[in-house]
Every structure is written in C-alpha cells, then in structure tokens.
Design a protein around this motif. Sequence first.
Motif, PDB file in Angstrom:
ATOM      1  N   HIS A   1       0.834  -1.197   0.000  1.00 17.00           N
ATOM      2  CA  HIS A   1       0.000   0.000   0.000  1.00 17.00           C
ATOM      3  C   HIS A   1       0.876   1.256   0.000  1.00 17.00           C
ATOM      4  CE1 HIS A   1      -3.982   1.901   1.643  1.00 17.00           C
ATOM      5  NE2 HIS A   1      -3.748   2.208   0.386  1.00 17.00           N
ATOM      6  N   ALA A   2       1.992   1.209   0.717  1.00 17.10           N
ATOM      7  CA  ALA A   2       2.939   2.322   0.663  1.00 17.10           C
ATOM      8  C   ALA A   2       3.497   2.488  -0.743  1.00 17.10           C
ATOM      9  CB  ALA A   2       4.077   2.090   1.665  1.00 17.10           C
ATOM     10  N   TYR A   3       3.844   1.377  -1.369  1.00 17.50           N
ATOM     11  CA  TYR A   3       4.376   1.393  -2.735  1.00 17.50           C
ATOM     12  C   TYR A   3       3.332   1.964  -3.691  1.00 17.50           C
ATOM     13  CZ  TYR A   3       7.184  -0.673  -6.577  1.00 17.50           C
ATOM     14  OH  TYR A   3       7.958  -0.884  -7.686  1.00 17.50           O
ATOM     15  N   TRP A   4       2.065   1.605  -3.494  1.00 16.90           N
ATOM     16  CA  TRP A   4       0.967   2.139  -4.301  1.00 16.90           C
ATOM     17  C   TRP A   4       0.932   3.658  -4.202  1.00 16.90           C
ATOM     18  CZ3 TRP A   4      -3.410   4.990  -3.077  1.00 16.90           C
ATOM     19  CH2 TRP A   4      -4.423   5.027  -4.038  1.00 16.90           C
ATOM     20  N   HIS A   5       1.143   4.207  -3.012  1.00 16.98           N
ATOM     21  CA  HIS A   5       1.125   5.657  -2.843  1.00 16.98           C
ATOM     22  C   HIS A   5       2.286   6.321  -3.588  1.00 16.98           C
ATOM     23  CE1 HIS A   5      -1.820   4.986   0.403  1.00 16.98           C
ATOM     24  NE2 HIS A   5      -2.135   6.250   0.223  1.00 16.98           N
ATOM     25  N   VAL A   6       3.417   5.645  -3.688  1.00 16.26           N
ATOM     26  CA  VAL A   6       4.541   6.201  -4.448  1.00 16.26           C
ATOM     27  C   VAL A   6       4.147   6.369  -5.912  1.00 16.26           C
ATOM     28  CG1 VAL A   6       6.881   5.753  -5.273  1.00 16.26           C
ATOM     29  CG2 VAL A   6       6.306   5.327  -2.872  1.00 16.26           C
ATOM     30  N   PHE A   7       3.506   5.354  -6.493  1.00 19.96           N
ATOM     31  CA  PHE A   7       3.041   5.464  -7.878  1.00 19.96           C
ATOM     32  C   PHE A   7       1.960   6.540  -7.998  1.00 19.96           C
ATOM     33  CE2 PHE A   7       4.891   1.201  -8.456  1.00 19.96           C
ATOM     34  CZ  PHE A   7       5.526   1.385  -9.670  1.00 19.96           C
ATOM     35  N   LEU A   8       1.058   6.598  -7.014  1.00 26.61           N
ATOM     36  CA  LEU A   8       0.004   7.606  -7.037  1.00 26.61           C
ATOM     37  C   LEU A   8       0.600   9.003  -7.148  1.00 26.61           C
ATOM     38  CD1 LEU A   8      -3.182   7.993  -6.542  1.00 26.61           C
ATOM     39  CD2 LEU A   8      -2.517   8.528  -4.190  1.00 26.61           C
ATOM     40  N   LEU A   9       1.642   9.267  -6.373  1.00 22.79           N
ATOM     41  CA  LEU A   9       2.303  10.567  -6.412  1.00 22.79           C
ATOM     42  C   LEU A   9       3.093  10.750  -7.703  1.00 22.79           C
ATOM     43  CD1 LEU A   9       3.448  10.526  -2.704  1.00 22.79           C
ATOM     44  CD2 LEU A   9       2.013  12.317  -3.702  1.00 22.79           C
TER      45      LEU A   9
ATOM     46  N   ALA B   1      -4.451  14.094  -6.996  1.00 24.62           N
ATOM     47  CA  ALA B   1      -5.604  14.993  -7.134  1.00 24.62           C
ATOM     48  C   ALA B   1      -5.719  15.996  -5.986  1.00 24.62           C
ATOM     49  CB  ALA B   1      -6.898  14.175  -7.246  1.00 24.62           C
ATOM     50  N   GLY B   2      -4.644  16.762  -5.764  1.00 26.37           N
ATOM     51  CA  GLY B   2      -4.689  17.787  -4.729  1.00 26.37           C
ATOM     52  C   GLY B   2      -4.507  17.269  -3.318  1.00 26.37           C
ATOM     53  N   GLN B   3      -4.228  15.983  -3.187  1.00 26.69           N
ATOM     54  CA  GLN B   3      -4.043  15.391  -1.860  1.00 26.69           C
ATOM     55  C   GLN B   3      -2.614  14.857  -1.700  1.00 26.69           C
ATOM     56  OE1 GLN B   3      -7.314  12.519  -1.834  1.00 26.69           O
ATOM     57  NE2 GLN B   3      -8.580  13.972  -0.716  1.00 26.69           N
ATOM     58  N   GLU B   4      -1.677  15.597  -2.273  1.00 25.16           N
ATOM     59  CA  GLU B   4      -0.291  15.134  -2.257  1.00 25.16           C
ATOM     60  C   GLU B   4       0.249  14.971  -0.837  1.00 25.16           C
ATOM     61  OE1 GLU B   4      -1.067  16.941  -6.218  1.00 25.16           O
ATOM     62  OE2 GLU B   4      -1.441  17.557  -4.137  1.00 25.16           O
ATOM     63  N   GLN B   5      -0.021  15.925   0.027  1.00 28.84           N
ATOM     64  CA  GLN B   5       0.515  15.851   1.394  1.00 28.84           C
ATOM     65  C   GLN B   5      -0.051  14.645   2.135  1.00 28.84           C
ATOM     66  OE1 GLN B   5       2.997  17.761   2.593  1.00 28.84           O
ATOM     67  NE2 GLN B   5       3.056  18.654   0.543  1.00 28.84           N
ATOM     68  N   GLU B   6      -1.326  14.378   1.949  1.00 31.94           N
ATOM     69  CA  GLU B   6      -1.942  13.212   2.590  1.00 31.94           C
ATOM     70  C   GLU B   6      -1.330  11.924   2.064  1.00 31.94           C
ATOM     71  OE1 GLU B   6      -3.449  15.765   1.267  1.00 31.94           O
ATOM     72  OE2 GLU B   6      -5.108  16.469   2.532  1.00 31.94           O
ATOM     73  N   ALA B   7      -1.090  11.868   0.749  1.00 33.44           N
ATOM     74  CA  ALA B   7      -0.499  10.664   0.157  1.00 33.44           C
ATOM     75  C   ALA B   7       0.931  10.465   0.645  1.00 33.44           C
ATOM     76  CB  ALA B   7      -0.542  10.763  -1.369  1.00 33.44           C
ATOM     77  N   MET B   8       1.684  11.541   0.758  1.00 33.33           N
ATOM     78  CA  MET B   8       3.053  11.446   1.261  1.00 33.33           C
ATOM     79  C   MET B   8       3.065  10.917   2.696  1.00 33.33           C
ATOM     80  SD  MET B   8       4.468  15.044  -0.316  1.00 33.33           S
ATOM     81  CE  MET B   8       6.050  15.021   0.517  1.00 33.33           C
ATOM     82  N   ALA B   9       2.175  11.444   3.521  1.00 30.74           N
ATOM     83  CA  ALA B   9       2.115  10.998   4.909  1.00 30.74           C
ATOM     84  C   ALA B   9       1.688   9.545   5.006  1.00 30.74           C
ATOM     85  CB  ALA B   9       1.146  11.887   5.693  1.00 30.74           C
ATOM     86  N   ALA B  10       0.749   9.134   4.158  1.00 32.76           N
ATOM     87  CA  ALA B  10       0.275   7.752   4.179  1.00 32.76           C
ATOM     88  C   ALA B  10       1.386   6.789   3.758  1.00 32.76           C
ATOM     89  CB  ALA B  10      -0.927   7.596   3.260  1.00 32.76           C
TER      90      ALA B  10
END
Length: 304
Positions: A96-104, A110-119
């Motif tokens: 799930h962490a790896y998924w967030h890396v691709f998301l970023l 979609a405007g939630q970069e800080q939340e994705a980085m923290a997650a």
Amino acid sequence: MVWTQRFEREAGDLLDLQDEVAAAVVARIDPDILLIEAGRAQVRAGAATGASAYELLLRAIPAIHRLDQAGFLAAGDWLRQATALEPDYAPALAWHAYWHVFLLGQGWAAGQEQEAMAAAERLASRAIALDPLDAQALTILGHVHAFVHHRVEEAAALHRRALALNPNLAMAWVFLGMAESYLGEHAAALRRLDRYRALAPCHPHAFFFDAARAVPLLLLGRHAEAAAVCRAAIALQPGFSFPQKVLLAALGHLGDREAAAAVRARLLAIEPGFTLEQALQRTPLRLAGDRALYRQGLRLGGLG
C-alpha cells in the motif's frame, strides 16, 4: 512452468555457476510466483465473497503493474480493505505504501499530495515495525524516504540493510542505484543497476526498474543512451510517466524538437498540467549541477 533460463560457462567455473544460478532463482521465483497467484486470485474474484487480506493483496498487485488509472485506483481500495481486515499484515502495508509512491509519481493524488506522502511514510514504517527482517518492506520504505521526502541518505542506508538481509532482491538493487544517482554517484548507480539486470532481466517491474538506468545516463551526459533506455521502458508500459520525463529531458539535450513534442504530448496526457516547476519540486536530485542539467533538458524539450 514458472521460468527457464540457460547458463553457459567454462567447466572450471562450476562453483561460481552454482552461486549464479541460485541467485537468479531467488531473484526471479518470488515475483513470478506472486503474479501467478495473483492471476488465480483474479479468476476467483468474481465468485468469491469475503475475500481474505492475502486475496485482496493478490488482486491489487497486477493492477499496480498495469497502471490503468481506474484499475490502479481500485487496487488502492483493495489494499485499504486488506489492511482494515488485518492491520498487522506487513506485506499489505508495504504494498500500500508502494501504491502511494506510484500515485504521487503519476500525478494522480488529485490535490491530496501531502496526505499521500504521509500515508506512504506511515504504511511503510508500520510494515517495518511489524517485520524488521522484511527486506522488500525495508527497501520500499527507503524509496518512500528518497522519492517522497527527499531524505536520500536515509534511503540508501535502508536499501543497504535490505540487501544485507536479501542480496538477491532486485528491487533493492534498483532503489539503491536510484538513491546513489540522486546523490550524484552516477557510476556507482549504474553498477547497482547492472546487478539488477544480471539477477532478474525479465522482472515483472521491468517497466520501472529498467527506466531507472536512464537517470544516471542522462546526468552523465549520455543522452542518446538515456533516450534508448526510456523508449524501451515505455514500450513495456506506455502509461508510466517517469520514463516520459527523462526521455523528454534527453531529447531536449539532443535537440530533437519533433520527437520531444510527441513525448511532451504523451506526458501531458498522463499528467495534465504538468509543469517544469512541478518536475523540479518532485525530483530528489541533490547536486545543483544535476538539477540544472535536468531542468535545462526539460526546458529545451518544451516543458514550461
């Protein structure tokens, strides 16, 4: 049949050959078996009710590889379900962490970069807390540190720790090479990436791992080689934005405006509105000269 390969060596090198075969098997068998199991999970998904955390993880992995946006976002939902079912399931947390890396990296937060980085940080750190000997989770946490937070020295230390636990983990060799290139150690980075190619030249993540080689090549001024690496990676996964960016910079330096315009159009189709400023904010490149070279290439490639 999972995998076959022919090894040809001099008869006097049998001990070295045994080591090489063993390393190749370790590097290849785990990801290949995982994808086979994931395919079976996809077949069962239509009829299955009450899927386990492991089954949800298996459904998510191929969707991450495909990078189709709708399927990729569904993979995030499956991973959230998996971690809700089993909050202490370290592999699901790491993926799930790896998924967030691709998301970023794809610009899909979609405007939630800080939340994705923290997650990404929270999930990867939790996976390590649960299983400190999980080499893949360690190297994923390292990549989160490097790419998401630009804490590159910490990342390199985590990648080396992962390789001490599993010296045949292709992902760790790639991520260590990327971290070293971010720090300006481009020749060392190429050696790490050579090790990955020797271990697992047909890895399921090859669309990403092969593209990593383009970064040190670009920054060493080997622009034509960097462009060739990017084109090969894009052929494997046209929807991955990372090699499009490095290719655009390489073409900018090569002065190929026509090809650069086509690449820029593809990049902006993946990440609408992507700008030169965003590229510089996201890159973990540490040395001023490397950042300037990357910036100049993108600018010459027409990115504004």
